[in-house]
Design a protein around this motif. Structure first.
Motif, PDB file in Angstrom:
ATOM      1  N   SER A  30       0.730  -9.330  67.145  1.00 20.59           N
ATOM      2  CA  SER A  30       0.478  -8.769  65.715  1.00 20.59           C
ATOM      3  C   SER A  30       0.815 -10.026  64.777  1.00 20.59           C
ATOM      4  O   SER A  30       1.986 -10.426  64.742  1.00 20.59           O
ATOM      5  CB  SER A  30       1.428  -7.564  65.679  1.00 20.59           C
ATOM      6  N   VAL A  31      -0.176  -9.809  63.737  1.00 24.41           N
ATOM      7  CA  VAL A  31      -0.097 -10.836  62.643  1.00 24.41           C
ATOM      8  C   VAL A  31       0.240 -10.068  61.336  1.00 24.41           C
ATOM      9  O   VAL A  31      -0.542  -9.256  60.974  1.00 24.41           O
ATOM     10  CB  VAL A  31      -1.096 -11.834  62.497  1.00 24.41           C
ATOM     11  N   THR A  32       1.370 -10.372  60.538  1.00 26.28           N
ATOM     12  CA  THR A  32       1.644  -9.859  59.296  1.00 26.28           C
ATOM     13  C   THR A  32       0.967 -10.447  58.067  1.00 26.28           C
ATOM     14  O   THR A  32       1.052 -11.861  58.021  1.00 26.28           O
ATOM     15  CB  THR A  32       3.081  -9.888  58.973  1.00 26.28           C
ATOM     16  N   ILE A  33       0.320  -9.695  57.288  1.00 23.70           N
ATOM     17  CA  ILE A  33      -0.496 -10.550  56.144  1.00 23.70           C
ATOM     18  C   ILE A  33      -0.031  -9.627  54.903  1.00 23.70           C
ATOM     19  O   ILE A  33       0.364  -8.609  55.067  1.00 23.70           O
ATOM     20  CB  ILE A  33      -2.120 -10.161  56.526  1.00 23.70           C
ATOM     21  N   PRO A  34      -0.508 -10.220  53.729  1.00 21.99           N
ATOM     22  CA  PRO A  34      -0.273  -9.466  52.546  1.00 21.99           C
ATOM     23  C   PRO A  34      -1.208  -8.147  52.460  1.00 21.99           C
ATOM     24  O   PRO A  34      -1.918  -7.987  53.028  1.00 21.99           O
ATOM     25  CB  PRO A  34      -0.730 -10.566  51.348  1.00 21.99           C
ATOM     26  N   ALA A  35      -0.548  -7.258  51.828  1.00 22.03           N
ATOM     27  CA  ALA A  35      -1.134  -5.871  52.013  1.00 22.03           C
ATOM     28  C   ALA A  35      -2.527  -6.092  51.132  1.00 22.03           C
ATOM     29  O   ALA A  35      -3.029  -6.487  50.340  1.00 22.03           O
ATOM     30  CB  ALA A  35      -0.344  -4.805  50.944  1.00 22.03           C
ATOM     31  N   VAL A  36      -3.547  -5.280  51.832  1.00 24.37           N
ATOM     32  CA  VAL A  36      -4.905  -5.348  51.512  1.00 24.37           C
ATOM     33  C   VAL A  36      -5.228  -3.730  51.582  1.00 24.37           C
ATOM     34  O   VAL A  36      -4.758  -2.874  52.249  1.00 24.37           O
ATOM     35  CB  VAL A  36      -5.683  -5.887  52.530  1.00 24.37           C
ATOM     36  N   ASP A  37      -6.403  -3.261  51.187  1.00 27.73           N
ATOM     37  CA  ASP A  37      -7.069  -2.094  51.018  1.00 27.73           C
ATOM     38  C   ASP A  37      -7.920  -1.991  52.432  1.00 27.73           C
ATOM     39  O   ASP A  37      -8.870  -2.676  52.544  1.00 27.73           O
ATOM     40  CB  ASP A  37      -8.262  -1.959  49.881  1.00 27.73           C
ATOM     41  N   PRO A  38      -7.493  -1.538  53.312  1.00 30.16           N
ATOM     42  CA  PRO A  38      -8.163  -1.260  54.605  1.00 30.16           C
ATOM     43  C   PRO A  38      -9.665  -0.777  54.465  1.00 30.16           C
ATOM     44  O   PRO A  38     -10.589  -1.035  55.220  1.00 30.16           O
ATOM     45  CB  PRO A  38      -7.564  -0.027  55.407  1.00 30.16           C
ATOM     46  N   ASN A  39      -9.956   0.010  53.454  1.00 29.16           N
ATOM     47  CA  ASN A  39     -11.213   0.468  53.242  1.00 29.16           C
ATOM     48  C   ASN A  39     -12.209  -0.720  52.747  1.00 29.16           C
ATOM     49  O   ASN A  39     -13.540  -0.636  52.568  1.00 29.16           O
ATOM     50  CB  ASN A  39     -11.375   1.652  52.511  1.00 29.16           C
TER      51      ASN A  39
ATOM     52  N   VAL B 172      -9.542 -12.989  57.240  1.00 29.62           N
ATOM     53  CA  VAL B 172      -9.429 -11.907  56.290  1.00 29.62           C
ATOM     54  C   VAL B 172     -10.173 -11.624  55.074  1.00 29.62           C
ATOM     55  O   VAL B 172      -9.829 -12.397  54.320  1.00 29.62           O
ATOM     56  CB  VAL B 172      -7.811 -11.368  56.122  1.00 29.62           C
ATOM     57  N   ILE B 173     -11.183 -10.939  55.246  1.00 25.36           N
ATOM     58  CA  ILE B 173     -12.108 -10.872  54.027  1.00 25.36           C
ATOM     59  C   ILE B 173     -12.170  -9.518  53.152  1.00 25.36           C
ATOM     60  O   ILE B 173     -12.302  -8.487  53.461  1.00 25.36           O
ATOM     61  CB  ILE B 173     -13.654 -10.983  54.452  1.00 25.36           C
ATOM     62  N   GLU B 174     -11.526  -9.689  52.022  1.00 22.36           N
ATOM     63  CA  GLU B 174     -11.521  -8.494  51.045  1.00 22.36           C
ATOM     64  C   GLU B 174     -12.732  -8.264  50.255  1.00 22.36           C
ATOM     65  O   GLU B 174     -13.105  -9.520  49.475  1.00 22.36           O
ATOM     66  CB  GLU B 174     -10.063  -8.796  50.386  1.00 22.36           C
ATOM     67  N   HIS B 175     -13.172  -7.171  49.927  1.00 18.76           N
ATOM     68  CA  HIS B 175     -14.275  -6.885  49.273  1.00 18.76           C
ATOM     69  C   HIS B 175     -14.020  -6.113  48.189  1.00 18.76           C
ATOM     70  O   HIS B 175     -12.713  -5.386  47.947  1.00 18.76           O
ATOM     71  CB  HIS B 175     -15.179  -6.006  50.071  1.00 18.76           C
ATOM     72  N   ASN B 176     -14.806  -6.305  47.045  1.00 21.64           N
ATOM     73  CA  ASN B 176     -14.623  -5.683  45.458  1.00 21.64           C
ATOM     74  C   ASN B 176     -14.871  -4.082  45.978  1.00 21.64           C
ATOM     75  O   ASN B 176     -15.793  -3.591  46.745  1.00 21.64           O
ATOM     76  CB  ASN B 176     -15.431  -6.140  44.562  1.00 21.64           C
TER      77      ASN B 176
ATOM     78  N   TYR C 139      -8.553  -7.405  65.200  1.00 13.74           N
ATOM     79  CA  TYR C 139      -8.825  -6.069  64.366  1.00 13.74           C
ATOM     80  C   TYR C 139      -7.912  -5.887  63.302  1.00 13.74           C
ATOM     81  O   TYR C 139      -6.645  -6.173  63.539  1.00 13.74           O
ATOM     82  CB  TYR C 139      -9.375  -4.917  64.954  1.00 13.74           C
ATOM     83  N   LEU C 140      -8.104  -5.053  62.031  1.00 17.43           N
ATOM     84  CA  LEU C 140      -7.042  -4.634  61.231  1.00 17.43           C
ATOM     85  C   LEU C 140      -6.343  -3.621  61.494  1.00 17.43           C
ATOM     86  O   LEU C 140      -7.183  -2.479  61.872  1.00 17.43           O
ATOM     87  CB  LEU C 140      -7.874  -4.412  59.814  1.00 17.43           C
ATOM     88  N   TYR C 141      -5.218  -3.550  62.001  1.00 19.23           N
ATOM     89  CA  TYR C 141      -4.460  -2.398  62.296  1.00 19.23           C
ATOM     90  C   TYR C 141      -3.937  -1.516  61.326  1.00 19.23           C
ATOM     91  O   TYR C 141      -4.235  -0.134  61.411  1.00 19.23           O
ATOM     92  CB  TYR C 141      -3.377  -3.123  63.286  1.00 19.23           C
ATOM     93  N   ASN C 142      -3.562  -2.209  60.373  1.00 20.75           N
ATOM     94  CA  ASN C 142      -2.914  -1.367  59.029  1.00 20.75           C
ATOM     95  C   ASN C 142      -3.319  -2.172  57.974  1.00 20.75           C
ATOM     96  O   ASN C 142      -3.700  -3.481  57.938  1.00 20.75           O
ATOM     97  CB  ASN C 142      -1.989  -0.777  59.106  1.00 20.75           C
ATOM     98  N   ALA C 143      -2.670  -1.899  56.744  1.00 23.15           N
ATOM     99  CA  ALA C 143      -2.619  -2.734  55.529  1.00 23.15           C
ATOM    100  C   ALA C 143      -2.126  -4.000  55.648  1.00 23.15           C
ATOM    101  O   ALA C 143      -2.510  -4.750  54.762  1.00 23.15           O
ATOM    102  CB  ALA C 143      -2.509  -1.784  54.199  1.00 23.15           C
ATOM    103  N   THR C 144      -1.083  -4.234  56.480  1.00 22.14           N
ATOM    104  CA  THR C 144      -0.365  -5.429  56.444  1.00 22.14           C
ATOM    105  C   THR C 144      -0.358  -5.948  57.833  1.00 22.14           C
ATOM    106  O   THR C 144       0.312  -7.021  58.025  1.00 22.14           O
ATOM    107  CB  THR C 144       1.032  -5.028  56.003  1.00 22.14           C
ATOM    108  N   THR C 145      -1.080  -5.638  58.831  1.00 21.85           N
ATOM    109  CA  THR C 145      -1.177  -5.934  60.206  1.00 21.85           C
ATOM    110  C   THR C 145      -2.369  -6.248  60.582  1.00 21.85           C
ATOM    111  O   THR C 145      -3.269  -5.312  60.743  1.00 21.85           O
ATOM    112  CB  THR C 145      -0.341  -5.070  61.055  1.00 21.85           C
TER     113      THR C 145
END
Length: 327
Positions: free
Chosen positions: A254-263, A323-327, A296-302
């Motif tokens: 598991s890799v911890t990342i800054p919080a993102v919007d999973p959607n 990790v690609i964040e979209h508008n 794969y993205l497990y949750n907003a921070t993992t």
């Protein structure tokens, strides 16, 4: 001594007598001629080109006298006029050199003299060379500065990108309201009529070259977006080293990342690399190379990285993903 004529052979055979008598007659005639020449020289030596001994002895004596006189004259001249091996001259006795004539010159250490009858010393030549070299370096630096002066340079920004008002180029790291804390080159444009409400910024990442942009619209900044990214707001790259002891029982790290919007976030596997061998030797590596790890993205921070094979000692896999964040 008188020359007597030899007796001739008188044999009964006249033919054989002539063979012997003719040479005898020739020798006799030659002897008489030689005797006549000797007598002529004795009676008139000068007329026959012969110098008497007395005259020759006198000539020899006169020649020796002339030689002795010449030698003495040379010795007298050397004694009276020739300089000894070790001697000195007054400077006034020697001619001065010029551009038209040879002579003595005075040494000069000056590098600014205009004299034409003096010679530069090595120290003067060295000083002139160093001055010329320094001037050349200064000219090159001036040329470089002139070129750089015509090119806009970035101004270091340490604080907040929201505070930038003047049009120009900036750079810095850990800047407030930047796409991230990494180094960026920033271009800022303020509206000519209302710079306090309408602005545009482009920020290019120093390390990966990704360019982001944002716009102030009626005094409100939009979110950063990847320039030309089709709605992509941010891309963050990660790497994971998976080896014995880092996975759970299901082969997951598991890799911890800054919080993102999973959607509005997607994960992109960019590559992986297997290193070492498992407990069964090279076949372990060959077997695993055919299986791609799942990211794969497990949750907003993992983010989870999973393999179908739990590693044994001696086997590592390096996994790279975005990790690609979209508008």
């Amino acid at each position: 001594m008188s020359i007597k004529e030899p007796r001739k052979f008188v044999p009964t055979d006249q033919g054989h007598a002539d063979v012997l008598n003719i040479p005898i007659t020739t020798l006799y005639e030659n002897d008489r001629e030689l005797a006549a020449q000797v007598e002529s020289i004795r009676s008139d030596p000068a007329g026959n080109g012969v110098v008497p001994k007395e005259a020759f002895d006198q000539y020899k004596q006169e020649t020796q006298t002339q030689i002795n006189t010449a030698l003495q004259t040379a010795k007298d001249y050397t004694r009276d006029y020739a300089a000894p091996k070790s001697h000195t001259h007054l400077a006034s006795d020697l001619p001065s050199a010029s551009t038209q004539a040879r002579g003595i010159v005075q040494l000069n250490t000056s590098t600014s003299s205009t004299a034409t009858d003096q010679a530069a010393t090595p120290s003067a030549v060295k000083a002139a060379y160093e001055a010329a070299n320094a001037a050349n370096l200064a000219a090159a630096a001036a040329e470089n500065n002139a070129k750089n002066a015509s090119m806009p340079r970035a101004t270091r920004v340490i604080g907040d990108l929201n505070s930038v008002i003047e049009n120009g180029f900036y750079d810095g790291s850990s800047m407030a309201n930047a796409p991230s804390t990494e180094w960026y080159y920033v271009e800022h444009i303020s509206h000519s009529q209302n710079p306090g409400a309408w602005r545009l910024q482009r920020a290019t990442n120093f390390y990966d070259g990704v360019t982001y942009w944002r716009q102030m619209r009626n005094a409100v900044w939009t979110a950063w977006q990847i320039f030309g990214g089709g709605g992509v707001k941010k891309v963050t790259r990660y790497s994971v080293d998976m080896y014995n002891g880092t996975q759970d029982d299901d082969g997951i790290v598991s890799v911890t990342i800054p919080a993102v919007d999973p959607n509005k976030t997607s994960i992109n596997l960019t590559g992986y690399y297997l290193d070492g061998f498992g407990p069964y030797g090279p076949n372990d590596k060959i077997w695993f190379d055919a299986k791609t790890p799942a990211v794969y993205l497990y949750n907003a921070t993992t983010v989870r990285v999973r393999t179908t094979y739990k590693f044994k000692s001696g086997l590592d896999i390096y996994v790279y993903f975005e990790v690609i964040e979209h508008n």
